[in-house]
Motif scaffolding. Structure first.
Motif, mmCIF file in Angstrom:
data_model
loop_
_atom_site.group_PDB
_atom_site.id
_atom_site.type_symbol
_atom_site.label_atom_id
_atom_site.label_comp_id
_atom_site.label_asym_id
_atom_site.label_seq_id
_atom_site.Cartn_x
_atom_site.Cartn_y
_atom_site.Cartn_z
ATOM 1 N N TYR A 41 0.091 -5.641 -1.639
ATOM 2 C CA TYR A 41 0.039 -7.040 -2.059
ATOM 3 C C TYR A 41 -1.400 -7.528 -2.149
ATOM 4 C CZ TYR A 41 0.623 -12.062 -2.115
ATOM 5 O OH TYR A 41 0.538 -13.383 -2.452
ATOM 6 N N SER A 46 2.031 -7.767 -7.445
ATOM 7 C CA SER A 46 2.921 -8.888 -7.217
ATOM 8 C C SER A 46 3.999 -8.465 -6.223
ATOM 9 C CB SER A 46 3.577 -9.318 -8.532
ATOM 10 O OG SER A 46 4.418 -8.283 -9.030
ATOM 11 N N THR A 47 4.730 -9.442 -5.679
ATOM 12 C CA THR A 47 5.784 -9.103 -4.722
ATOM 13 C C THR A 47 6.864 -8.243 -5.373
ATOM 14 O OG1 THR A 47 6.863 -11.223 -5.234
ATOM 15 C CG2 THR A 47 5.416 -11.145 -3.298
ATOM 16 N N ARG A 48 7.153 -8.495 -6.636
ATOM 17 C CA ARG A 48 8.158 -7.685 -7.332
ATOM 18 C C ARG A 48 7.717 -6.238 -7.437
ATOM 19 N NH1 ARG A 48 8.666 -5.841 -12.315
ATOM 20 N NH2 ARG A 48 6.873 -7.069 -13.056
ATOM 21 N N GLN A 64 11.827 -9.485 -2.488
ATOM 22 C CA GLN A 64 10.545 -10.177 -2.635
ATOM 23 C C GLN A 64 10.357 -11.200 -1.522
ATOM 24 O OE1 GLN A 64 9.525 -11.436 -6.702
ATOM 25 N NE2 GLN A 64 11.297 -10.280 -7.434
ATOM 26 N N PRO A 205 -2.185 -12.447 -10.455
ATOM 27 C CA PRO A 205 -0.751 -12.126 -10.376
ATOM 28 C C PRO A 205 0.000 -12.904 -9.306
ATOM 29 C CG PRO A 205 -2.010 -10.446 -9.238
ATOM 30 C CD PRO A 205 -3.014 -11.402 -9.832
ATOM 31 N N MET A 206 -0.695 -13.743 -8.536
ATOM 32 C CA MET A 206 -0.049 -14.488 -7.454
ATOM 33 C C MET A 206 0.824 -15.604 -8.004
ATOM 34 S SD MET A 206 -2.524 -15.122 -4.199
ATOM 35 C CE MET A 206 -2.788 -13.895 -2.940
ATOM 36 N N ARG A 207 1.913 -15.871 -7.297
ATOM 37 C CA ARG A 207 2.777 -16.996 -7.636
ATOM 38 C C ARG A 207 3.011 -17.856 -6.398
ATOM 39 N NH1 ARG A 207 1.403 -15.131 -11.623
ATOM 40 N NH2 ARG A 207 2.597 -14.451 -13.439
#
Length: 278
Positions: A41, A46-48, A64, A205-207
């Motif tokens: 991470y 990304s978490t996915r 996730q 890529p962070m959300r």
């Protein structure tokens, strides 16, 4: 046995537990899965994508949401621990701030990095860019070690902050303030400017920067990963190693932080404590 890990039953309290040599306390997932997830991470996935890689490598199905939980849980746990460490620094500090988006709003992320070790000695997320904010992050850096030199740009926010935090009438304690404006500012402060670039690359890529509290936790974890887990190309080691701290990677950090938190037995602390070279 659950998920391939031996589970034990306490004959007295009838509670089940796992061997902490295989898992972290209160976790039934193998510690290697958790550590690998954190490394992936903070390395940019990304978490996915982290869940996909964990399935491919370990055959472990995680969500996730689980990755998010691990990131927040261990970033907070380790963050408290690393604040107690005292790195040996060169004292040549480079300081600057950069603007990032949190919840759709502009925020300022302040960073101070040591020139020789590349150790980030202070960081702060704020809504504004004021002298009070600059004073706060200067005080954080001072708690690590008093600098001998401070490199900044020409922002007026530093004037009052420098005088109140670093100014001294005594020659032996004076901090040389090297201030640059215009084109030469980036050339003088390119170390911290590159640090900002690394951060921006990670944020793409962070959300998860939805609010200030969540952003602070994630940024604290990012700095921990930068200082203790990621080998810096220019020094061929982690900044923590360059600063004389013999701990590397999330696994050692989590184990040491948990030992400190529960106040383990003396002999346990001697095994897991972080030793600073003198």
């Amino acid at each position: 046995v659950r998920a391939g890990i031996q589970r034990y039953l306490c004959k007295n309290c009838k509670h089940h537990f796992y061997d902490n040599a295989m898992t972290f306390p209160r976790m039934r997932v193998d510690s290697h899965v958790i550590v690998t997830s954190l490394n992936m991470y903070y390395s940019g996935l990304s978490t996915r994508k982290v869940t996909e890689q964990i399935l491919n490598i370990f055959g472990e199905h995680i969500s996730q949401t689980t990755v998010w939980y691990w990131v927040h849980r261990y970033s907070e746990l380790v963050g408290d621990f690393v604040e107690t460490l005292k790195p040996k620094l060169s004292g040549k500090y480079h300081h600057d701030e950069t603007e990032i988006a949190v919840g759709g709003q502009g925020r300022y992320f302040w960073e101070t990095i040591d020139e020789d070790t590349r150790f980030v000695v202070a960081h702060l997320l704020t809504e504004s860019r004021t002298s009070e904010n600059a004073r706060t992050v200067f005080k954080q850096a001072l708690e690590k070690q008093r600098p001998t030199m401070l490199f900044t740009d020409g922002s007026f926010a530093y004037d009052d902050a420098f005088n109140k935090v670093y100014y001294s009438h005594y020659k032996t304690e004076r901090v040389e303030w090297i201030r640059r404006v215009g084109i030469r500012a980036r050339e003088t402060n390119n170390i911290v400017e590159r640090l900002h670039g690394t951060l921006k690359d990670r944020l793409k890529p962070m959300r998860g920067l939805k609010n200030d509290k969540r952003a602070t936790t994630l940024l604290n974890g990012y700095i921990t990963n930068y200082n203790f887990c990621k080998k810096h190309q220019s020094i061929n080691m982690t900044p923590a190693e360059a600063a004389g701290i013999n701990v590397k990677g999330w696994k050692q950090l989590i184990e040491a932080a948990q030992t400190q938190k529960v106040g383990g037995k003396t002999e346990d602390r001697q095994v897991l404590e972080v030793v600073v070279r003198t």
